[in-house]
Design a protein around this motif. Sequence first.
Motif, PDB file in Angstrom:
ATOM      1  N   GLY A  60      19.547  29.745  10.231  1.00  0.00           N
ATOM      2  CA  GLY A  60      18.332  29.519   9.462  1.00  0.00           C
ATOM      3  C   GLY A  60      17.189  30.455   9.822  1.00  0.00           C
ATOM      4  O   GLY A  60      16.482  30.957   8.943  1.00  0.00           O
ATOM      5  N   ILE A  61      16.996  30.721  11.116  1.00  0.00           N
ATOM      6  CA  ILE A  61      15.924  31.615  11.546  1.00  0.00           C
ATOM      7  C   ILE A  61      16.149  33.024  11.002  1.00  0.00           C
ATOM      8  O   ILE A  61      15.215  33.692  10.525  1.00  0.00           O
ATOM      9  CB  ILE A  61      15.811  31.645  13.093  1.00  0.00           C
ATOM     10  CG1 ILE A  61      15.404  30.267  13.637  1.00  0.00           C
ATOM     11  CG2 ILE A  61      14.813  32.709  13.537  1.00  0.00           C
ATOM     12  CD1 ILE A  61      14.033  29.808  13.212  1.00  0.00           C
ATOM     13  N   ASN A  87      12.951  24.496  17.327  1.00  0.00           N
ATOM     14  CA  ASN A  87      13.358  25.610  16.462  1.00  0.00           C
ATOM     15  C   ASN A  87      12.684  25.511  15.097  1.00  0.00           C
ATOM     16  O   ASN A  87      12.367  26.526  14.474  1.00  0.00           O
ATOM     17  CB  ASN A  87      14.879  25.612  16.270  1.00  0.00           C
ATOM     18  CG  ASN A  87      15.610  26.003  17.545  1.00  0.00           C
ATOM     19  OD1 ASN A  87      15.037  26.618  18.432  1.00  0.00           O
ATOM     20  ND2 ASN A  87      16.874  25.614  17.646  1.00  0.00           N
ATOM     21  N   ALA A  88      12.498  24.284  14.626  1.00  0.00           N
ATOM     22  CA  ALA A  88      11.835  24.076  13.341  1.00  0.00           C
ATOM     23  C   ALA A  88      10.395  24.564  13.399  1.00  0.00           C
ATOM     24  O   ALA A  88       9.878  25.147  12.441  1.00  0.00           O
ATOM     25  CB  ALA A  88      11.880  22.610  12.944  1.00  0.00           C
ATOM     26  N   VAL A  89       9.742  24.339  14.540  1.00  0.00           N
ATOM     27  CA  VAL A  89       8.372  24.826  14.719  1.00  0.00           C
ATOM     28  C   VAL A  89       8.350  26.352  14.668  1.00  0.00           C
ATOM     29  O   VAL A  89       7.460  26.961  14.059  1.00  0.00           O
ATOM     30  CB  VAL A  89       7.784  24.311  16.057  1.00  0.00           C
ATOM     31  CG1 VAL A  89       6.429  24.955  16.327  1.00  0.00           C
ATOM     32  CG2 VAL A  89       7.657  22.798  16.031  1.00  0.00           C
ATOM     33  N   GLU A  90       9.355  26.980  15.265  1.00  0.00           N
ATOM     34  CA  GLU A  90       9.466  28.446  15.205  1.00  0.00           C
ATOM     35  C   GLU A  90       9.632  28.897  13.758  1.00  0.00           C
ATOM     36  O   GLU A  90       9.054  29.900  13.335  1.00  0.00           O
ATOM     37  CB  GLU A  90      10.668  28.903  16.031  1.00  0.00           C
ATOM     38  CG  GLU A  90      10.830  30.419  16.068  1.00  0.00           C
ATOM     39  CD  GLU A  90      12.097  30.861  16.804  1.00  0.00           C
ATOM     40  OE1 GLU A  90      12.431  32.052  16.707  1.00  0.00           O
ATOM     41  OE2 GLU A  90      12.746  30.003  17.440  1.00  0.00           O
ATOM     42  N   ALA A  91      10.427  28.126  13.010  1.00  0.00           N
ATOM     43  CA  ALA A  91      10.646  28.453  11.596  1.00  0.00           C
ATOM     44  C   ALA A  91       9.349  28.365  10.809  1.00  0.00           C
ATOM     45  O   ALA A  91       9.101  29.169   9.903  1.00  0.00           O
ATOM     46  CB  ALA A  91      11.689  27.506  10.999  1.00  0.00           C
ATOM     47  N   MET A  92       8.519  27.391  11.134  1.00  0.00           N
ATOM     48  CA  MET A  92       7.228  27.251  10.454  1.00  0.00           C
ATOM     49  C   MET A  92       6.366  28.494  10.692  1.00  0.00           C
ATOM     50  O   MET A  92       5.662  28.959   9.792  1.00  0.00           O
ATOM     51  CB  MET A  92       6.490  26.009  10.950  1.00  0.00           C
ATOM     52  CG  MET A  92       7.203  24.693  10.664  1.00  0.00           C
ATOM     53  SD  MET A  92       7.043  24.179   8.962  1.00  0.00           S
ATOM     54  CE  MET A  92       5.350  23.612   8.957  1.00  0.00           C
ATOM     55  N   PHE A  99       9.379  21.019   7.572  1.00  0.00           N
ATOM     56  CA  PHE A  99      10.724  20.690   8.049  1.00  0.00           C
ATOM     57  C   PHE A  99      10.919  19.176   8.032  1.00  0.00           C
ATOM     58  O   PHE A  99       9.966  18.404   8.158  1.00  0.00           O
ATOM     59  CB  PHE A  99      10.974  21.264   9.454  1.00  0.00           C
ATOM     60  CG  PHE A  99      10.213  20.573  10.550  1.00  0.00           C
ATOM     61  CD1 PHE A  99      10.771  19.501  11.248  1.00  0.00           C
ATOM     62  CD2 PHE A  99       8.941  21.005  10.912  1.00  0.00           C
ATOM     63  CE1 PHE A  99      10.072  18.874  12.261  1.00  0.00           C
ATOM     64  CE2 PHE A  99       8.236  20.389  11.920  1.00  0.00           C
ATOM     65  CZ  PHE A  99       8.798  19.309  12.602  1.00  0.00           C
ATOM     66  N   LEU A 100      12.168  18.790   7.860  1.00  0.00           N
ATOM     67  CA  LEU A 100      12.543  17.373   7.868  1.00  0.00           C
ATOM     68  C   LEU A 100      13.663  17.179   8.868  1.00  0.00           C
ATOM     69  O   LEU A 100      14.651  17.915   8.861  1.00  0.00           O
ATOM     70  CB  LEU A 100      13.020  16.925   6.482  1.00  0.00           C
ATOM     71  CG  LEU A 100      11.973  16.865   5.372  1.00  0.00           C
ATOM     72  CD1 LEU A 100      12.637  16.524   4.053  1.00  0.00           C
ATOM     73  CD2 LEU A 100      10.902  15.837   5.700  1.00  0.00           C
ATOM     74  N   ALA A 101      13.491  16.184   9.730  1.00  0.00           N
ATOM     75  CA  ALA A 101      14.526  15.886  10.711  1.00  0.00           C
ATOM     76  C   ALA A 101      15.572  14.970  10.085  1.00  0.00           C
ATOM     77  O   ALA A 101      15.238  13.997   9.413  1.00  0.00           O
ATOM     78  CB  ALA A 101      13.902  15.229  11.947  1.00  0.00           C
TER      79      ALA A 101
END
Length: 440
Positions: A60-61, A87-92, A99-101
């Motif tokens: 994803g990244i 990792n989701a924070v990095e994606a943001m 992001f949704l968990a």
Amino acid sequence: MIKVLIADDDKNLRKVLMEELSDAGFDSSVTDSGIKAIELLEKDEYDVLLLDLNMPGLGGIDVLNNIKALDIPTEAIILTGHGTVSNAVEAMKLGAYDFLAKPFKMEELKAVIEKAYEKKRLLSENLFLKTQIKRQSEAEKIITKSPLMLDILETVKKVALSDFPVLVYGESGVGKELIAKAIHEASKRGEKPIITINCGAIPENILESELFGYEKGAFTGAYARKLGLFEIANNGTVFLDEIGELPPQLQVKFLRVLEKGVFYRVGGTKEIRVNLRFISATNKDIKSEAEKGSFRDDLYYRISALTLHIPPLRERKEDIHILIEHFKENNPDFRRKRFSKSALKVLSDYAWPGNVRELQNLIYRILLLSDHDIIEPSDLPPDLTTIEQKVRGRRLEDIEKEYILKVLKEAGGQRTRAAEILGIDPKTLYRKLQSYGVKG
């Protein structure tokens, strides 16, 4: 319809998301890898990408990095397990919308998709406005040495100082839109957008949505809120071309915007307030239309607080030569060519019922088709002089009719092509042909 791409290597989740989102009215597609996701995003435009962070191959990244590098216009929503929230924070940080968990509720996902779509649409509208502003700065200037036009340009400077509505009146092709842009650019709103709307070119039901926008669910296909052009142009200028074609129902609503600066989106209950300057244009005698009751007289008096009459080209023939030179200079391929004195005499003697637009189209055609560097009368359309001889002493309506029918014949009866040559909307041409009794 919101177009969604689902990129996840979990087959069951892909199937569930595809079915649920399709049932909810989204246009959904699926893929099981990051590489395929990039290929699909390059091939077609998706409003929203649902992206799993942990996929084999291109994760994803990496997908987000590719989206950023390729400048792909989509909003990414990250789907992640609880253990990879960091990792989701990095994606943001790489531009993901949210992001949704996992596991998440479908209603929650749908709501986030709609918000992401709204952001994408607003970004597109902002890009449109920036393009409009750029076009304004590069806009064709008014080329004239006519005392009549020079007086009008002086008036434009004075008119620009106020926010009063302006009505620009003149035949088709005289340059009414250029005058509107000149007023806007000289005004205090000059750095803001000017939005042009052709009231005769858009069907009534669509025109209302275009002007006022609509709320989600206002009608079939309204999957998200859409801002109208009045709202987008806020603090700028709105140019309403062919104002005489504005349908009666919309005349009432437009009058309210003029008087109070407020309106409702289609299907909305919240009052929207805007600060706009309105410039209208027409080639019809809407004062007579108002007197006959086919145009609201109260609206006419509002839009015509200041009226500018743009003279036709036949009344400012001193502009013909400098306009021809201007058209030549705008195209490097034509700069070496010039018109002989006798050719210029023929062009100056012609009545130009299509005005500056007709002159421009004809000059480009002559320069393109002529094999000579010096344009002689023999290079001009053979009927140019015969039409001129016919038009003297005749009514403008008759001149216009003959000119339109001549162009239609030259276009082989193709109305769309004829409208393009004439520089008018096909619907306007259709109405004129109907009034002439031309069927088919």
